[in-house]
Design an enzyme around this catalytic site. Structure first.
Site, PDB file in Angstrom:
ATOM      1  CG  HIS A  51      -0.396   0.069   2.530  1.00  0.00           C
ATOM      2  ND1 HIS A  51       0.371  -0.933   3.086  1.00  0.00           N
ATOM      3  CD2 HIS A  51      -0.459   1.034   3.498  1.00  0.00           C
ATOM      4  CE1 HIS A  51       0.735  -0.605   4.300  1.00  0.00           C
ATOM      5  NE2 HIS A  51       0.259   0.589   4.578  1.00  0.00           N
ATOM      6  CG  HIS A  53      -0.118   4.418   4.634  1.00  0.00           C
ATOM      7  ND1 HIS A  53      -0.852   3.695   5.543  1.00  0.00           N
ATOM      8  CD2 HIS A  53      -0.983   5.303   4.072  1.00  0.00           C
ATOM      9  CE1 HIS A  53      -2.106   4.130   5.540  1.00  0.00           C
ATOM     10  NE2 HIS A  53      -2.201   5.111   4.656  1.00  0.00           N
ATOM     11  CG  ASP A  55       4.654   3.243   7.604  1.00  0.00           C
ATOM     12  OD1 ASP A  55       3.773   3.570   6.781  1.00  0.00           O
ATOM     13  OD2 ASP A  55       4.432   2.451   8.535  1.00  0.00           O
ATOM     14  CG  HIS A  56       4.116   0.012   4.570  1.00  0.00           C
ATOM     15  ND1 HIS A  56       4.049  -1.335   4.853  1.00  0.00           N
ATOM     16  CD2 HIS A  56       3.650   0.646   5.683  1.00  0.00           C
ATOM     17  CE1 HIS A  56       3.557  -1.506   6.076  1.00  0.00           C
ATOM     18  NE2 HIS A  56       3.310  -0.312   6.600  1.00  0.00           N
ATOM     19  CG  HIS A 109      -4.274   0.220   6.720  1.00  0.00           C
ATOM     20  ND1 HIS A 109      -4.317   0.777   7.978  1.00  0.00           N
ATOM     21  CD2 HIS A 109      -3.071   0.591   6.194  1.00  0.00           C
ATOM     22  CE1 HIS A 109      -3.195   1.438   8.212  1.00  0.00           C
ATOM     23  NE2 HIS A 109      -2.422   1.353   7.137  1.00  0.00           N
ATOM     24  CG  ASP A 126       0.355  -1.293   7.958  1.00  0.00           C
ATOM     25  OD1 ASP A 126       1.248  -2.137   8.173  1.00  0.00           O
ATOM     26  OD2 ASP A 126       0.569  -0.067   7.983  1.00  0.00           O
ATOM     27  CG  HIS A 164       3.612  -1.648  11.730  1.00  0.00           C
ATOM     28  ND1 HIS A 164       4.369  -0.519  11.925  1.00  0.00           N
ATOM     29  CD2 HIS A 164       2.905  -1.440  10.590  1.00  0.00           C
ATOM     30  CE1 HIS A 164       4.132   0.347  10.951  1.00  0.00           C
ATOM     31  NE2 HIS A 164       3.241  -0.188  10.131  1.00  0.00           N
TER      32      HIS A 164
END
Length: 254
Positions: A51, A53, A55-56, A109, A126, A164
Site C-alpha cells: 500500500h 503509506h 513507512d512502506h 486500511h 497493515d 509492524h
C-alpha cells in the site's frame, strides 16, 4: 529459502525472502536497513509493495538509485509515484524466479491495499497484524471484515508476515475483550518472552491468529458478549461487532 524481517523506524518490518537467485524485499519504507543488508550480502531482485503509506514505500527512490533494474510490483494507486513498476490487482500472479505469489485485494486500511500469498507466506502489510488489524483510514468496517475473512480462509499453516511489531500492544487490548481465551494467553506469554530476548514475534501462523486474534473472532460468543456489554444491546450483525471492536481499540490505552 530464507525469510528475514529487517527492523525499520520504531516498529516496522521490511520483509526479505532470499534464495540462490537473490532476494524479494517487501514494503521498504526505509532504504537504510536494506542497504545495510546488501552490504552484508543481500541481493535484491524485486520489491513487493502492499500500500501507499510512506513507512512502506519511502525507501524506494534510494533502492532504485542503487538497483535501477529492480522489479517493483505495486497496487494500482497513483499515490505510489513510481514510473518503472508493474501494477497488480486482485487475482494477478507475481512471478520472480522460482517464486510465485497470488495477489489479494484487501481494502480497509487503505482502499487499494493488496496482500501477496505464496509459498506458505502471507505478506499482508497493515491489514492483518498479530492479535490485531489495521486502522480504517480509508475503507469501511464491512470492507475490512471481508478482507480479514478472506485472509482467515487461507491455509491454517500460512505464516503471517505483517508490517509492524504490534503484538504485545495488541495483546493488551485483546485480553480485555477476550480475557478467558487460553490461546490468547499462551500467545501473549510466548510473545513477551520473544521480545524480552530481542526476537521478533513474527511471523505468526494463521491458525494461531484465528484462535487468538479478536478481529478474526467476531463470531465467537465471548466477543459478541463483550461488544454487547459496550453497546448496551445486542449487536445487529457481525459487521457491527467488528466495527465496535475497531472503535474500541482506536481509543484503547493500556
Amino acid at each position: 529459502m530464507r525469510l528475514l524481517p529487517l527492523p525499520a523506524f520504531a516498529d516496522n518490518y521490511i520483509w526479505t525472502l532470499t534464495d540462490d537467485s537473490g532476494a524479494l524485499v517487501v514494503d521498504p519504507g526505509d532504504a537504510t536497513p536494506v542497504l545495510a543488508a546488501a552490504d552484508a550480502g543481500l541481493r535484491p531482485v524485486a520489491v513487493l509493495l502492499t500500500h501507499h503509506h510512506p513507512d512502506h514505500i519511502g525507501g524506494m527512490a534510494a533502492l532504485l538509485q542503487r538497483w535501477p533494474q529492480l522489479r517493483v510490483f505495486a497496487p494500482d494507486d497513483g499515490r505510489i509515484a513510481l514510473a518503472a513498476c508493474t501494477r497488480v490487482g486482485d487475482g494477478d500472479r507475481v512471478a520472480v524466479g522460482d517464486w510465485e505469489f497470488q495477489v489479494l485485494a484487501v481494502p480497509g486500511h487503505t482502499v487499494s491495499h493488496i496482500a501477496f500469498f505464496g509459498h506458505g507466506l502471507l505478506f499482508c502489510g497493515d491489514t492483518l497484524f498479530s492479535l490485531g488489524c489495521g486502522r480504517l483510514f480509508e475503507g469501511t468496517p464491512a470492507q475490512m471484515l471481508a478482507s480479514l475473512d478472506r485472509l482467515a480462509a487461507l491455509p491454517a499453516d500460512t505464516r503471517v508476515c505483517c508490517g509492524h511489531e504490534y503484538t504485545l500492544a495488541n495483546a493488551a487490548f485483546a485480553r480485555v475483550v477476550d480475557p478467558d481465551n487460553p490461546a490468547l494467553r499462551r500467545r501473549t506469554e510466548d510473545a513477551t518472552a520473544m521480545r524480552q530476548h530481542g526476537h521478533p514475534t513474527l511471523p505468526s501462523t494463521l491458525a494461531g491468529e484465528c484462535a487468538a486474534n479478536p478481529f478474526l473472532r467476531v463470531d465467537a460468543p465471548a466477543l459478541r458478549a463483550a461488544v454487547a456489554g459496550r453497546l448496551g444491546r445486542e449487536p445487529r450483525d457481525r459487521v457491527e461487532v467488528f466495527a465496535e471492536l475497531r472503535r474500541w481499540k482506536d481509543g484503547f490505552r493500556a
